[in-house]
Design a protein around this motif. Structure first.
Motif, PDB file in Angstrom:
ATOM      1  N   THR A   1     -55.104  71.775 -13.932  1.00 54.68           N
ATOM      2  CA  THR A   1     -55.709  71.417 -15.218  1.00 54.68           C
ATOM      3  C   THR A   1     -54.787  70.570 -16.097  1.00 54.68           C
ATOM      4  OG1 THR A   1     -54.916  73.416 -16.351  1.00 54.68           O
ATOM      5  CG2 THR A   1     -57.018  73.572 -15.189  1.00 54.68           C
ATOM      6  N   LYS A   2     -53.593  70.256 -15.607  1.00 56.51           N
ATOM      7  CA  LYS A   2     -52.580  69.586 -16.428  1.00 56.51           C
ATOM      8  C   LYS A   2     -53.093  68.303 -17.067  1.00 56.51           C
ATOM      9  CE  LYS A   2     -47.925  67.600 -16.156  1.00 56.51           C
ATOM     10  NZ  LYS A   2     -46.751  67.325 -15.275  1.00 56.51           N
ATOM     11  N   ASP A   3     -53.769  67.472 -16.298  1.00 58.60           N
ATOM     12  CA  ASP A   3     -54.196  66.160 -16.794  1.00 58.60           C
ATOM     13  C   ASP A   3     -55.410  66.225 -17.720  1.00 58.60           C
ATOM     14  OD1 ASP A   3     -52.185  65.005 -15.267  1.00 58.60           O
ATOM     15  OD2 ASP A   3     -53.486  64.678 -13.537  1.00 58.60           O
ATOM     16  N   VAL A   4     -56.077  67.375 -17.781  1.00 58.24           N
ATOM     17  CA  VAL A   4     -57.303  67.462 -18.593  1.00 58.24           C
ATOM     18  C   VAL A   4     -57.221  68.574 -19.638  1.00 58.24           C
ATOM     19  CG1 VAL A   4     -58.819  66.464 -16.838  1.00 58.24           C
ATOM     20  CG2 VAL A   4     -58.349  68.926 -16.808  1.00 58.24           C
ATOM     21  N   ARG A   5     -56.020  69.052 -19.946  1.00 58.46           N
ATOM     22  CA  ARG A   5     -55.896  70.163 -20.890  1.00 58.46           C
ATOM     23  C   ARG A   5     -56.394  69.829 -22.289  1.00 58.46           C
ATOM     24  NH1 ARG A   5     -50.210  72.514 -18.559  1.00 58.46           N
ATOM     25  NH2 ARG A   5     -51.147  73.456 -16.696  1.00 58.46           N
ATOM     26  N   PRO A   6     -56.202  68.603 -22.781  1.00 61.92           N
ATOM     27  CA  PRO A   6     -56.790  68.289 -24.095  1.00 61.92           C
ATOM     28  C   PRO A   6     -58.308  68.459 -24.107  1.00 61.92           C
ATOM     29  CG  PRO A   6     -55.140  66.659 -23.519  1.00 61.92           C
ATOM     30  CD  PRO A   6     -55.339  67.509 -22.299  1.00 61.92           C
ATOM     31  N   LEU A   7     -58.983  68.085 -23.009  1.00 63.89           N
ATOM     32  CA  LEU A   7     -60.434  68.261 -22.912  1.00 63.89           C
ATOM     33  C   LEU A   7     -60.792  69.741 -22.838  1.00 63.89           C
ATOM     34  CD1 LEU A   7     -61.248  65.464 -20.283  1.00 63.89           C
ATOM     35  CD2 LEU A   7     -61.694  65.392 -22.747  1.00 63.89           C
TER      36      LEU A   7
ATOM     37  N   SER B   1     -60.466  71.245 -26.313  1.00 64.78           N
ATOM     38  CA  SER B   1     -61.506  70.789 -27.249  1.00 64.78           C
ATOM     39  C   SER B   1     -62.894  71.300 -26.887  1.00 64.78           C
ATOM     40  CB  SER B   1     -61.525  69.257 -27.290  1.00 64.78           C
ATOM     41  OG  SER B   1     -61.979  68.728 -26.042  1.00 64.78           O
ATOM     42  N   GLY B   2     -63.043  71.914 -25.703  1.00 68.23           N
ATOM     43  CA  GLY B   2     -64.342  72.434 -25.292  1.00 68.23           C
ATOM     44  C   GLY B   2     -65.239  71.401 -24.650  1.00 68.23           C
TER      45      GLY B   2
ATOM     46  N   LEU C   1     -72.901  64.772 -22.222  1.00 69.06           N
ATOM     47  CA  LEU C   1     -72.512  65.442 -20.986  1.00 69.06           C
ATOM     48  C   LEU C   1     -70.995  65.576 -20.931  1.00 69.06           C
ATOM     49  CD1 LEU C   1     -74.885  63.736 -18.369  1.00 69.06           C
ATOM     50  CD2 LEU C   1     -75.065  66.039 -19.346  1.00 69.06           C
ATOM     51  N   PRO C   2     -70.481  66.782 -20.653  1.00 68.54           N
ATOM     52  CA  PRO C   2     -69.030  67.006 -20.668  1.00 68.54           C
ATOM     53  C   PRO C   2     -68.340  66.437 -19.429  1.00 68.54           C
ATOM     54  CG  PRO C   2     -70.149  68.986 -19.976  1.00 68.54           C
ATOM     55  CD  PRO C   2     -71.228  68.011 -20.343  1.00 68.54           C
ATOM     56  N   HIS C   3     -67.045  66.304 -19.527  1.00 75.19           N
ATOM     57  CA  HIS C   3     -66.215  65.925 -18.387  1.00 75.19           C
ATOM     58  C   HIS C   3     -66.173  67.098 -17.404  1.00 75.19           C
ATOM     59  CE1 HIS C   3     -62.868  63.305 -16.837  1.00 75.19           C
ATOM     60  NE2 HIS C   3     -62.592  64.424 -16.176  1.00 75.19           N
ATOM     61  N   ILE C   4     -66.158  66.824 -16.108  1.00 79.72           N
ATOM     62  CA  ILE C   4     -66.086  67.871 -15.082  1.00 79.72           C
ATOM     63  C   ILE C   4     -64.722  67.845 -14.405  1.00 79.72           C
ATOM     64  CG2 ILE C   4     -66.920  68.608 -12.808  1.00 79.72           C
ATOM     65  CD1 ILE C   4     -69.695  67.795 -13.560  1.00 79.72           C
ATOM     66  N   LEU C   5     -64.108  69.026 -14.309  1.00 81.06           N
ATOM     67  CA  LEU C   5     -62.956  69.216 -13.442  1.00 81.06           C
ATOM     68  C   LEU C   5     -63.437  70.011 -12.238  1.00 81.06           C
ATOM     69  CD1 LEU C   5     -59.962  69.301 -12.606  1.00 81.06           C
ATOM     70  CD2 LEU C   5     -59.717  71.361 -14.043  1.00 81.06           C
TER      71      LEU C   5
ATOM     72  N   ASP D   1     -75.918  74.445 -22.785  1.00 80.61           N
ATOM     73  CA  ASP D   1     -75.050  75.615 -22.741  1.00 80.61           C
ATOM     74  C   ASP D   1     -75.825  76.922 -22.648  1.00 80.61           C
ATOM     75  OD1 ASP D   1     -72.798  74.038 -22.825  1.00 80.61           O
ATOM     76  OD2 ASP D   1     -72.520  74.222 -25.000  1.00 80.61           O
ATOM     77  N   GLN D   2     -77.028  76.949 -23.223  1.00 78.46           N
ATOM     78  CA  GLN D   2     -77.807  78.185 -23.191  1.00 78.46           C
ATOM     79  C   GLN D   2     -78.279  78.515 -21.775  1.00 78.46           C
ATOM     80  OE1 GLN D   2     -80.966  77.893 -26.110  1.00 78.46           O
ATOM     81  NE2 GLN D   2     -79.640  78.647 -27.759  1.00 78.46           N
ATOM     82  N   LYS D   3     -78.703  77.500 -21.031  1.00 77.33           N
ATOM     83  CA  LYS D   3     -79.135  77.725 -19.648  1.00 77.33           C
ATOM     84  C   LYS D   3     -77.973  78.207 -18.797  1.00 77.33           C
ATOM     85  CE  LYS D   3     -83.130  74.668 -19.204  1.00 77.33           C
ATOM     86  NZ  LYS D   3     -83.728  73.521 -18.466  1.00 77.33           N
ATOM     87  N   LEU D   4     -76.816  77.595 -18.997  1.00 78.45           N
ATOM     88  CA  LEU D   4     -75.639  77.993 -18.231  1.00 78.45           C
ATOM     89  C   LEU D   4     -75.231  79.423 -18.592  1.00 78.45           C
ATOM     90  CD1 LEU D   4     -73.543  77.069 -16.170  1.00 78.45           C
ATOM     91  CD2 LEU D   4     -72.159  76.186 -18.060  1.00 78.45           C
ATOM     92  N   ALA D   5     -75.306  79.778 -19.870  1.00 76.98           N
ATOM     93  CA  ALA D   5     -74.962  81.131 -20.308  1.00 76.98           C
ATOM     94  C   ALA D   5     -75.940  82.148 -19.737  1.00 76.98           C
ATOM     95  CB  ALA D   5     -74.951  81.199 -21.838  1.00 76.98           C
ATOM     96  N   SER D   6     -77.210  81.770 -19.641  1.00 79.06           N
ATOM     97  CA  SER D   6     -78.212  82.668 -19.063  1.00 79.06           C
ATOM     98  C   SER D   6     -77.927  82.961 -17.593  1.00 79.06           C
ATOM     99  CB  SER D   6     -79.604  82.050 -19.224  1.00 79.06           C
ATOM    100  OG  SER D   6     -80.589  82.867 -18.611  1.00 79.06           O
ATOM    101  N   LEU D   7     -77.550  81.909 -16.844  1.00 77.87           N
ATOM    102  CA  LEU D   7     -77.195  82.110 -15.442  1.00 77.87           C
ATOM    103  C   LEU D   7     -75.934  82.963 -15.305  1.00 77.87           C
ATOM    104  CD1 LEU D   7     -77.756  78.802 -13.403  1.00 77.87           C
ATOM    105  CD2 LEU D   7     -79.198  80.825 -13.527  1.00 77.87           C
TER     106      LEU D   7
END
Length: 452
Positions: free
Chosen positions: A252-258, A261-262, A299-303, A419-425
């Motif tokens: 996660t080193k290269d994407v820790r700021p993301l 920030s959520g 749409l968020p960045h994906i790691l 986020d709600q759909k993901l939280a439901s799953l």
């Protein structure tokens, strides 16, 4: 001409196998009462990457049994396996490197030689290195030469053979050679013949039980034993704790700021990098996701953290590197990792979504990785175009299926864009995590071995 040579080589290796196995073993059957609770577990693979067989060993030992695990020791087994006083490991000698090949023609030539080498090593481990036991529990596949060696060993030692069916050996061989290949047909005959030597059978799905009953015409008991997660897979319900663990990972080193920030979602996939898991499906979906995410800032960045080892890993890593160099993954970061058992469990509990690419060569097996993900409370999207999928995943409740890269893209956009759909799953996956291995094992396998 080649087909004739293949058949001759297979028959010759089978004949030599029987000749080797008829050599006397060092140990004779025992009537010692202590041996009535003893079990050999045979894994013709890496013990550390055979979670179900490790869980068997721990459950047997927990219930007062003595366990000898025979298999390759390429990676570290579960810590409790190595520390338990009633569990011992007998390593199988690895085959020479020159007998391992992905070339189809060389496979035909080297295959019988590799089988003979494995026969000699297995016979030494089963009949000489380890003492006799009441039961021999065998992982299948691989079937060749495991079933033949095990059947004859059990006959000579008066040991009861139990086959734990994870899939079918011939269906995996068909991925390499094609379903109509003569060697595949011989493999079907071999598997159906030697499996009849078993006193009982365990299998991973109800659908597999039906195939064993109908197509294999087995008369011995066939007991479905669904995979369930071990105790070290546990949900992490606090989002802050999940992020704190992710921040400790070098991936996660290269994407820790993301991450802080959520605006980052962590996707995890565990793969064996083999033909029955087409990793290009995930690469294509992530490629298309990156293109959409550039156009849609919501749409968020994906790691994507990919764990596992296997023969096709380097091929895919080169493909990923080329795409990264070309700037195709602007909103996606892909990293590979090999973690300890505990860190892998925490990664699953901390990630946003799990991905399974297991396509099932038989249609009736299920990926253990999804079980582990549910144990950690992680929702899953997975390849669902096979019969047994509904036995594991409840669509829209704890996971979602896909059948192409485009459908996987749709799932990623749908879940990471809401986020709600993901939280439901996630809530559904956390509920599924309450179903544990011991609850499934005790009344089925424990009863079979006379331990519960």
């Amino acid at each position: 001409m080649i087909e004739s040579l293949i058949t001759i080589a297979f028959c010759l290796s089978t004949a030599l196998t029987v000749a080797i196995l008829l050599l006397p073993s060092q140990y004779k059957p025992t009537s010692d009462p202590k041996e009535k609770r003893s079990v050999q577990i045979l894994v013709l693979g890496d013990i550390g990457r055979s979670p179900r067989m490790q869980y068997h060993a721990l459950s047997i030992a927990r219930n007062g049994g003595r366990v000898v695990i025979i298999g390759y020791k390429e990676s570290d087994p579960h810590p409790d396996i190595e520390s338990h006083p009633d569990i011992s490991i007998v390593p199988i000698r690895p085959h020479p490197a020159y007998l391992q090949t992905s070339n189809k023609l060389l496979f035909i030539i080297y295959g019988p030689l590799k089988v003979l080498f494995q026969v000699a090593c297995l016979w030494k481990c089963l009949a000489y290195t380890s003492p006799p036991t009441r039961w021999l529990l065998v992982q299948n596949p691989p079937s060749i030469p495991t079933l033949a060696v095990s059947s004859i060993t059990c006959f000579l030692r008066q040991t009861r053979l139990v086959i734990d069916w994870h899939n079918f050996g011939y269906s995996i061989l068909a991925l390499k050679l094609g379903p109509t290949h003569p060697l595949v047909k011989l493999s079907i005959w071999y598997e159906k013949t030697f499996c009849k030597m078993a006193s009982a059978h365990l299998c991973v799905t109800d659908a597999m039980r039906s195939v064993l009953k109908k197509d294999f015409q087995l008369q011995a008991p066939i007991l479905p034993l669904h995979d369930r997660p071990a105790s070290h897979f546990q949900p992490i319900t606090d989002p802050k704790a999940r992020n704190e663990f992710l921040e400790t990972l070098p991936e996660t080193k290269d994407v820790r700021p993301l991450l802080e920030s959520g605006s980052l979602r962590v996707l995890v996939s565990s793969t064996s990098w083999t033909p029955d898991e087409d990793f290009s499906v995930l690469i294509d979906a992530l490629l298309q996701y990156s293109e959409q995410a550039v156009a849609q800032p919501r749409l968020p960045h994906i790691l994507a953290i990919i764990t596992g080892k296997g023969p096709q890993k380097e091929m895919y890593l080169k493909k990923i590197a080329a795409l990264e160099t070309a700037g195709k993954f602007e909103k996606v970061t892909i990293r590979t990792s090999w973690l300890t058992v505990s860190d892998y469990a925490r990664l699953l509990a901390s990630a946003s979504l799990g991905v399974s690419l297991h396509t099932s060569s038989s249609g009736v097996d299920l990926p253990m990785k999804v079980v582990d993900m549910f144990g950690a409370g992680l929702p899953v999207v997975g390849w669902s175009r096979f019969e047994a999928w509904p036995e594991l995943v409840t669509e829209g409740v704890n996971g979602m299926g896909f059948g192409s890269a485009t459908e996987l893209l749709d799932r990623l956009v749908e879940l990471f864009g809401d986020d709600q759909k993901l939280a439901s799953l996630r809530a559904g996956a956390q509920k599924e995590s309450s179903r544990r291995w011991d609850d499934e094992w005790d009344p089925i396998a424990g009863s079979l071995f006379g331990l519960t």
